[in-house]
Enzyme design. Structure first.
Site, PDB file in Angstrom:
ATOM      1  N   LYS A 168       0.793  -1.312  -0.070  1.00  0.00           N
ATOM      2  CA  LYS A 168      -0.152  -0.018  -0.159  1.00  0.00           C
ATOM      3  C   LYS A 168       0.818   1.243   0.000  1.00  0.00           C
ATOM      4  CE  LYS A 168      -4.160  -0.104   1.575  1.00  0.00           C
ATOM      5  NZ  LYS A 168      -4.835  -0.373   0.412  1.00  0.00           N
TER       6      LYS A 168
ATOM      7  N   ASN B  55     -12.175   2.671   2.528  1.00  0.00           N
ATOM      8  CA  ASN B  55     -13.168   1.805   1.837  1.00  0.00           C
ATOM      9  C   ASN B  55     -14.395   1.737   2.345  1.00  0.00           C
ATOM     10  OD1 ASN B  55     -12.777  -0.763   2.683  1.00  0.00           O
ATOM     11  ND2 ASN B  55     -11.294  -1.194   1.277  1.00  0.00           N
TER      12      ASN B  55
ATOM     13  N   ASP C 100      -5.459   2.431  -3.697  1.00  0.00           N
ATOM     14  CA  ASP C 100      -4.187   3.498  -3.365  1.00  0.00           C
ATOM     15  C   ASP C 100      -3.741   4.378  -4.697  1.00  0.00           C
ATOM     16  OD1 ASP C 100      -3.504   1.929  -1.173  1.00  0.00           O
ATOM     17  OD2 ASP C 100      -2.735   0.117  -2.288  1.00  0.00           O
TER      18      ASP C 100
END
Length: 297
Positions: free
Chosen positions: A40, A182, A245
């Site tokens: 990430k 999210n 990302d």
């Protein structure tokens, strides 16, 4: 030029493509397998660099072949790796299964990322020089908190992606300016089943919240203003790995360039829409001219 610093993970993504992901105890035959640089932290760094920022990466790779490739990929994308240390042992890996609908499931093995539990000499200095610090939770939480606190000391905007979702300590929330989660992460962090309710609950802890909703778009809440709902471009998804990302890295650049919030969110959504139409995480991330073309289309 905008300067983004990322404190976070680097992983080699081991990606298997299947028609349908296996259930527990089930064996299926895959269609393809690829090794793709990811993590990430590295993903957000590459997304920000391709979106037009100068980017510095703070983290660690192992002294293995994966580590060499991870560093090379970051540098090839224009990311400064002077603060990316090499440690004894394996690099981090992420084991990813992607189905024909573009959905994925992921198991992360931290490897070298697990050694990033402190700030090394020079890290605070580069954070102090940034327009924004991007943080995630694939490195030890202690380092994330220390990074956020360093940014706060120097008046640097912090953007936190709470992934993998876990309880967030008050000292991290107190030093977070923008939280981008999210839908699953927002619900997990708050226990609220509705994304709007989850976003509102998160807004009690941080001044600005964005909840991404996949193909639906995203929801943005800022204290003292009306909520913004930004639709996502209509595209056919091939692989959603790295889309979040891509969104975060691009959004950080747009906000640092002082784009209006609605425009910044739409620009980031355009970048994410491009990424899901391609396989892989870092490999799918668009360059600024592509984002501009998608945004203005």
């Amino acid at each position: 030029m905008t300067h983004i610093v990322v404190l976070g993970s680097t992983n080699m993504d081991l990606v298997t493509y299947v028609a349908k992901a296996p259930q527990r105890g089930e064996t299926v035959t895959g269609r393809e397998f690829h090794t793709i640089p990811g993590g990430k932290g590295a993903n957000q760094a590459i997304a920000a660099a391709r979106a037009g920022a100068t980017v510095s990466m703070i983290g660690a790779v192992g002294n293995d072949a994966f580590g060499l490739r991870l560093r090379d990929t970051l540098e090839h994308s224009g990311v400064d790796t002077d603060f990316l240390r090499t440690v004894e042992g394996p690099s981090g890996t992420a084991h990813i299964v992607v189905d024909d609908e573009g959905a994925n499931s992921i198991v992360v093995i931290p490897g070298a990322n697990g050694t990033v539990d402190h700030l090394s000499p020079g890290d605070e200095g580069v954070i102090a020089s940034a327009d924004a610090l991007l943080l995630q939770l694939e490195i030890p939480l202690r380092a994330v908190v220390l990074g956020a606190q360093a940014a706060r000391r120097h008046g640097i905007r912090t953007v936190l992606t709470p992934s993998p979702a876990q309880p967030l300590p008050p000292e991290l929330l107190d030093t977070t300016d923008l939280l981008v989660a999210n839908e699953y992460e927002a619900i997990t962090l708050t226990g609220r089943a509705d994304p709007r309710e989850a976003a509102a609950a998160l807004l009690e802890a941080v001044p600005e919240v964005v909840v991404t909703l996949g193909a639906t778009g995203c929801l943005c809440l800022t204290r003292g203003t009306e909520p913004l709902v930004i639709p996502a471009p209509k595209v056919t998804a091939v692989d959603s790995t790295g889309a979040g990302d891509t969104f975060v890295g691009t959004l950080a650049v747009a906000l640092a360039e002082e784009k209006p919030v609605r425009e910044a969110l739409s620009w980031a959504a355009a970048a994410a829409a491009i990424s899901v139409q391609r396989a892989g995480a870092s490999a799918s991330m668009p360059y600024r001219p592509e984002i501009d073309a998608q945004f203005t289309a």
